[in-house]
Scaffold this active site. Structure first.
Site, short mmCIF file in Angstrom:
data_model
loop_
_atom_site.label_atom_id
_atom_site.label_comp_id
_atom_site.label_asym_id
_atom_site.label_seq_id
_atom_site.Cartn_x
_atom_site.Cartn_y
_atom_site.Cartn_z
N ASP A 1 0.51 2.67 5.12
CA ASP A 1 0.33 2.29 6.51
C ASP A 1 -0.21 0.88 6.74
O ASP A 1 -0.56 0.54 7.87
CB ASP A 1 -0.63 3.28 7.18
N CYS A 2 -0.30 0.05 5.74
CA CYS A 2 -0.89 -1.28 5.89
C CYS A 2 -0.02 -2.19 6.77
O CYS A 2 1.12 -2.50 6.41
CB CYS A 2 -1.09 -1.92 4.53
N HIS B 1 0.57 0.53 15.00
CA HIS B 1 -0.68 1.22 14.70
C HIS B 1 -1.42 1.57 15.99
O HIS B 1 -1.99 2.67 16.11
CB HIS B 1 -1.56 0.34 13.81
N LYS C 1 0.81 -1.21 0.00
CA LYS C 1 0.00 0.00 0.00
C LYS C 1 0.86 1.27 0.00
O LYS C 1 1.81 1.39 0.77
CB LYS C 1 -0.92 0.01 1.22
N LYS D 1 -6.39 2.12 -8.09
CA LYS D 1 -5.57 0.95 -8.40
C LYS D 1 -5.35 0.80 -9.90
O LYS D 1 -6.31 0.83 -10.68
CB LYS D 1 -6.25 -0.30 -7.85
N VAL E 1 -3.71 -5.78 -0.92
CA VAL E 1 -2.26 -5.88 -0.73
C VAL E 1 -2.01 -6.50 0.65
O VAL E 1 -2.88 -6.44 1.52
CB VAL E 1 -1.60 -4.48 -0.79
N LYS F 1 -11.75 5.84 8.28
CA LYS F 1 -12.45 4.61 8.66
C LYS F 1 -13.28 4.81 9.92
O LYS F 1 -14.03 3.92 10.32
CB LYS F 1 -11.43 3.49 8.89
N TRP G 1 -6.16 5.79 9.24
CA TRP G 1 -7.27 5.43 10.14
C TRP G 1 -8.41 6.44 10.11
O TRP G 1 -9.57 6.07 10.30
CB TRP G 1 -6.74 5.28 11.57
#
Length: 236
Positions: free
Chosen positions: A19-20, A159, A8, A47, A60, A209, A206
């Protein structure tokens, strides 16, 4: 033939590592095994078609090994361990699930607006269990050597530290000294420093979300970063 991996890209900054935590887990495995690889940063809000052809679900990380693209960090780590067994990162089965509930309880607590819903205590219970395990078996989960379970948990704890610290001003209690020491140990490794996302991109990842956080985040974000954030398509 060098390995290739799709991970990502950062929200609002498609040329920067994102940040994945699952992408970082795969990158950590490659780094700890000292493997050469080519990294492709994927803007998950836009994408490219070539990526969708190798990863129809658009997820990913995806690793190319032996001319085949493989998705899912669990599968990727397993393949790398089997194909490149040295140095070994295999976790003894009895330790493989240690800390496995921390990420879920962290997310629930992060999204919660109700201080009395038990989500904070649920997270504390999981962290206390990890603290007790590390006290008996540390410094890593399986003892003296780092293993796959650490490479999975480390990014999730990163995270947790960044997101809860920023959005809720919450930190791991000082009483959980073994967890704090473990986080410092993991976060200071060369492989982790090389593969972690900048804190600002963890926060940006984050914010969309969590509906009640989004406006707060935009209110306090620097103007330049806010503009990049708003101009990006966040439907991922």
């Amino acid at each position: 033939m060098a390995l290739e991996i799709c991970v990502k890209a950062a929200v609002g900054a498609p040329t920067v590592l994102g940040d994945c935590p699952f992408s970082q887990r795969a990158l950590l495995t490659l780094e700890e095994k000292k493997l050469s690889y080519k990294m492709h940063l994927i803007n998950v809000s836009d994408k490219p078609q070539w990526f969708l052809e190798i990863s129809p679900e658009g997820k990913v990380p995806v690793l190319k090994v032996d001319d085949k693209w493989v998705a899912d960090s669990d599968v990727i780590v397993g393949i790398l361990e089997e194909k490149y067994p040295h140095p070994s990162l295999r976790t003894p089965p009895e330790f493989a699930s240690v800390g496995s509930n921390i990420f879920g309880t962290f997310v629930t607590f992060l999204k919660s607006k109700d201080a009395n819903d038990g989500s904070e205590q649920a997270l504390l219970n999981e962290l206390k269990a990890l603290d007790e395990h590390l006290k008996a078996h540390g410094p890593f989960i399986a003892g003296e050597n780092i293993s796959a379970v650490d490479l999975a948990l480390g990014p999730k704890l990163y995270h947790l530290e960044v997101a809860l610290g920023h959005f809720k001003k919450w930190t791991v209690p000082e009483s959980l000294a073994n967890v704090s020491d473990y986080m410092k140990l993991i976060f200071s490794r060369e492989s982790f420093v090389k593969t972690r996302a900048a804190k600002e991109f963890v926060i940006a990842g984050w914010a969309p979300k969590i509906w009640w956080i989004q406006n707060q985040f935009l209110d306090y974000a620097p103007i330049g970063f806010r503009n990049r954030y708003l101009n990006s398509n966040l439907s991922y």
